[in-house]
Motif scaffolding. Structure first.
Motif, PDB file in Angstrom:
ATOM      1  N   ASN A   1       0.840  -1.202   0.000  1.00  0.00           N
ATOM      2  CA  ASN A   1       0.000   0.000   0.000  1.00  0.00           C
ATOM      3  C   ASN A   1       0.878   1.255   0.000  1.00  0.00           C
ATOM      4  O   ASN A   1       0.948   1.999   0.978  1.00  0.00           O
ATOM      5  CB  ASN A   1      -0.920  -0.027   1.222  1.00  0.00           C
ATOM      6  CG  ASN A   1      -1.912   1.109   1.227  1.00  0.00           C
ATOM      7  OD1 ASN A   1      -2.153   1.741   0.191  1.00  0.00           O
ATOM      8  ND2 ASN A   1      -2.494   1.398   2.382  1.00  0.00           N
TER       9      ASN A   1
ATOM     10  N   SER B   1       2.853   4.359  -2.879  1.00  0.00           N
ATOM     11  CA  SER B   1       2.891   4.947  -4.219  1.00  0.00           C
ATOM     12  C   SER B   1       3.927   4.220  -5.065  1.00  0.00           C
ATOM     13  O   SER B   1       4.835   3.567  -4.540  1.00  0.00           O
ATOM     14  CB  SER B   1       3.241   6.427  -4.137  1.00  0.00           C
ATOM     15  OG  SER B   1       4.580   6.595  -3.680  1.00  0.00           O
TER      16      SER B   1
ATOM     17  N   LYS C   1       6.232   5.599  -6.793  1.00  0.00           N
ATOM     18  CA  LYS C   1       7.526   6.236  -6.530  1.00  0.00           C
ATOM     19  C   LYS C   1       8.179   5.632  -5.297  1.00  0.00           C
ATOM     20  O   LYS C   1       9.384   5.325  -5.303  1.00  0.00           O
ATOM     21  CB  LYS C   1       7.333   7.742  -6.338  1.00  0.00           C
ATOM     22  CG  LYS C   1       8.632   8.494  -6.074  1.00  0.00           C
ATOM     23  CD  LYS C   1       8.384   9.990  -5.917  1.00  0.00           C
ATOM     24  CE  LYS C   1       9.692  10.730  -5.646  1.00  0.00           C
ATOM     25  NZ  LYS C   1       9.470  12.200  -5.484  1.00  0.00           N
ATOM     26  N   ARG C   2       7.396   5.421  -4.230  1.00  0.00           N
ATOM     27  CA  ARG C   2       7.927   4.837  -3.002  1.00  0.00           C
ATOM     28  C   ARG C   2       8.372   3.393  -3.243  1.00  0.00           C
ATOM     29  O   ARG C   2       9.419   2.971  -2.745  1.00  0.00           O
ATOM     30  CB  ARG C   2       6.854   4.884  -1.915  1.00  0.00           C
ATOM     31  CG  ARG C   2       7.228   4.237  -0.590  1.00  0.00           C
ATOM     32  CD  ARG C   2       8.349   4.965   0.108  1.00  0.00           C
ATOM     33  NE  ARG C   2       8.590   4.444   1.438  1.00  0.00           N
ATOM     34  CZ  ARG C   2       9.721   4.615   2.111  1.00  0.00           C
ATOM     35  NH1 ARG C   2      10.707   5.328   1.576  1.00  0.00           N
ATOM     36  NH2 ARG C   2       9.879   4.117   3.309  1.00  0.00           N
ATOM     37  N   TYR C   3       7.589   2.645  -4.008  1.00  0.00           N
ATOM     38  CA  TYR C   3       7.921   1.255  -4.311  1.00  0.00           C
ATOM     39  C   TYR C   3       9.262   1.171  -5.048  1.00  0.00           C
ATOM     40  O   TYR C   3      10.117   0.336  -4.724  1.00  0.00           O
ATOM     41  CB  TYR C   3       6.821   0.624  -5.167  1.00  0.00           C
ATOM     42  CG  TYR C   3       7.056  -0.826  -5.505  1.00  0.00           C
ATOM     43  CD1 TYR C   3       6.736  -1.835  -4.598  1.00  0.00           C
ATOM     44  CD2 TYR C   3       7.616  -1.190  -6.728  1.00  0.00           C
ATOM     45  CE1 TYR C   3       6.962  -3.168  -4.905  1.00  0.00           C
ATOM     46  CE2 TYR C   3       7.844  -2.517  -7.040  1.00  0.00           C
ATOM     47  CZ  TYR C   3       7.519  -3.503  -6.123  1.00  0.00           C
ATOM     48  OH  TYR C   3       7.760  -4.820  -6.433  1.00  0.00           O
TER      49      TYR C   3
ATOM     50  N   ASP D   1       2.384   8.720 -11.415  1.00  0.00           N
ATOM     51  CA  ASP D   1       1.998   9.154 -10.073  1.00  0.00           C
ATOM     52  C   ASP D   1       0.967   8.224  -9.443  1.00  0.00           C
ATOM     53  O   ASP D   1       0.235   8.611  -8.539  1.00  0.00           O
ATOM     54  CB  ASP D   1       1.448  10.586 -10.126  1.00  0.00           C
ATOM     55  CG  ASP D   1       0.232  10.704 -11.053  1.00  0.00           C
ATOM     56  OD1 ASP D   1      -0.059   9.721 -11.781  1.00  0.00           O
ATOM     57  OD2 ASP D   1      -0.414  11.777 -11.054  1.00  0.00           O
ATOM     58  N   ILE D   2       0.914   6.975  -9.909  1.00  0.00           N
ATOM     59  CA  ILE D   2      -0.111   6.044  -9.434  1.00  0.00           C
ATOM     60  C   ILE D   2       0.201   5.527  -8.035  1.00  0.00           C
ATOM     61  O   ILE D   2       1.353   5.489  -7.600  1.00  0.00           O
ATOM     62  CB  ILE D   2      -0.266   4.847 -10.397  1.00  0.00           C
ATOM     63  CG1 ILE D   2       1.086   4.187 -10.677  1.00  0.00           C
ATOM     64  CG2 ILE D   2      -0.930   5.271 -11.680  1.00  0.00           C
ATOM     65  CD1 ILE D   2       1.019   3.025 -11.630  1.00  0.00           C
ATOM     66  N   HIS D   3      -0.874   5.105  -7.341  1.00  0.00           N
ATOM     67  CA  HIS D   3      -0.761   4.450  -6.036  1.00  0.00           C
ATOM     68  C   HIS D   3      -1.119   2.988  -6.234  1.00  0.00           C
ATOM     69  O   HIS D   3      -2.161   2.655  -6.810  1.00  0.00           O
ATOM     70  CB  HIS D   3      -1.697   5.103  -5.020  1.00  0.00           C
ATOM     71  CG  HIS D   3      -1.354   4.750  -3.600  1.00  0.00           C
ATOM     72  ND1 HIS D   3      -1.674   3.540  -3.042  1.00  0.00           N
ATOM     73  CD2 HIS D   3      -0.698   5.453  -2.640  1.00  0.00           C
ATOM     74  CE1 HIS D   3      -1.249   3.502  -1.788  1.00  0.00           C
ATOM     75  NE2 HIS D   3      -0.652   4.653  -1.520  1.00  0.00           N
TER      76      HIS D   3
ATOM     77  N   GLU E   1      -4.555   1.246  -5.480  1.00  0.00           N
ATOM     78  CA  GLU E   1      -5.716   1.722  -6.228  1.00  0.00           C
ATOM     79  C   GLU E   1      -5.845   1.055  -7.593  1.00  0.00           C
ATOM     80  O   GLU E   1      -6.789   1.328  -8.338  1.00  0.00           O
ATOM     81  CB  GLU E   1      -5.618   3.243  -6.408  1.00  0.00           C
ATOM     82  CG  GLU E   1      -5.652   4.009  -5.092  1.00  0.00           C
ATOM     83  CD  GLU E   1      -5.377   5.487  -5.276  1.00  0.00           C
ATOM     84  OE1 GLU E   1      -5.084   5.890  -6.430  1.00  0.00           O
ATOM     85  OE2 GLU E   1      -5.454   6.234  -4.288  1.00  0.00           O
TER      86      GLU E   1
END
Length: 283
Positions: A92, A94, A96-98, A126-128, A131
């Motif tokens: 869970n 973003s 970018k974080r992944y 910019d996807i999460h 979602e």
């Protein structure tokens, strides 16, 4: 086999006290190939990918990637192999974080490749991840896999859950990413989705390698044809019903150019194994 990417020597493996999935199993896969790993359900295709990746350990035998035993779990080896399983979940976070969390484990990771693959699938940057639909998650995961630039990419049923346009984009991406130093192994039942992409075929059945040949070698020695039901069949090695009448396989005596029919070939290997294998014995 020269220029080996994967060497599996006399491997045995089972889950707990269950029957052996592999017993004294051996296989070689070369560099620079897009390999189709084909076989019936429950013959161990997924298990084989996990063994090659080092996520499972054989009870006996040895598995090497680029000459290094994967069971040693060396950092440089694990950073040069990537497995895309058939089923997975994403955290869970973003995208970018992944990427920031996982890309450092892969020294050849390329943001340029990541963005190129995302764009090819029509995904924004910019996807999460939570979602996304399952199909979108698979696209993101495959984008990350390709962006690692790993020398060995293992993919288990990659086209499951993809719509028709996405399957086309997937084939284009795999083809564009192939190099002489990379090997991509794709385990699949969706042979019609991938037959034009593959350049090497490995067929398995009950702990046995039925066939391990390049598509070029196969079509050089076997001729795949469509015939009507009224055509003579005396010269065929194998035939099965098709929309046009019969899909047939015969010896390619005249070395005619032709296109491989993987469905017919697999069924032929099950019913006429000795006849077809004898055509690939070096004399």
């Amino acid at each position: 086999m020269e220029n080996k990417m994967v060497e599996i020597e006399n491997v045995s493996f089972r889950y707990g006290r269950k029957n052996y999935v592999f017993q004294d199993f051996s296989l070689e896969i070369g560099k620079g190939e897009i390999v189709g790993l084909l076989g019936e359900n429950a013959v161990g295709k997924s298990t084989l990918l996990y063994l090659i990746s080092g996520l499972l350990r054989p009870l006996q035998g040895k598995i090497c990637v680029k000459g290094i035993d994967v069971c040693k779990r060396k950092v440089e080896t694990l950073g040069d192999i990537f497995l895309v399983p058939e089923e997975f979940d994403l955290p869970n976070v973003s995208l970018k974080r992944y990427i920031n969390l996982n890309a450092p484990f892969y020294p050849k990771f390329s943001m340029e490749t990541m963005y190129f693959c995302l764009d090819s699938f029509g995904l924004t940057r910019d996807i999460h991840l939570k979602e996304l639909s399952m199909g979108q998650k698979k696209k993101v995961y495959m984008c990350f896999a390709l962006a690692t630039n790993a020398s060995l990419l293992l993919m288990d049923e990659p086209t499951n859950g993809l719509d028709i346009p996405s399957k086309s984009h997937f084939r284009q991406l795999i083809s564009s990413m192939a190099t002489e130093e990379k090997t991509i192994v794709i385990s699949t039942h969706q042979v019609r989705d991938l037959s034009d992409l593959l350049d090497h075929i490995v067929m398995m059945c009950r702990n046995e390698v039925l066939l391990n040949q390049s598509v070029e070698q196969i079509t050089d020695r076997l001729l795949f044809e469509e015939r009507t039901v009224t055509d003579a069949m005396t010269d065929v090695l194998y035939s099965q019903p098709s929309a046009l009448g019969r899909s047939t396989i015969r010896v390619n005596v005249e070395k005619e150019a032709n296109k491989i029919n993987l469905e017919a070939l697999f069924q032929a290997m099950l019913s006429e194994k000795e006849k077809i294998q004898s055509l690939f014995i070096e004399k």
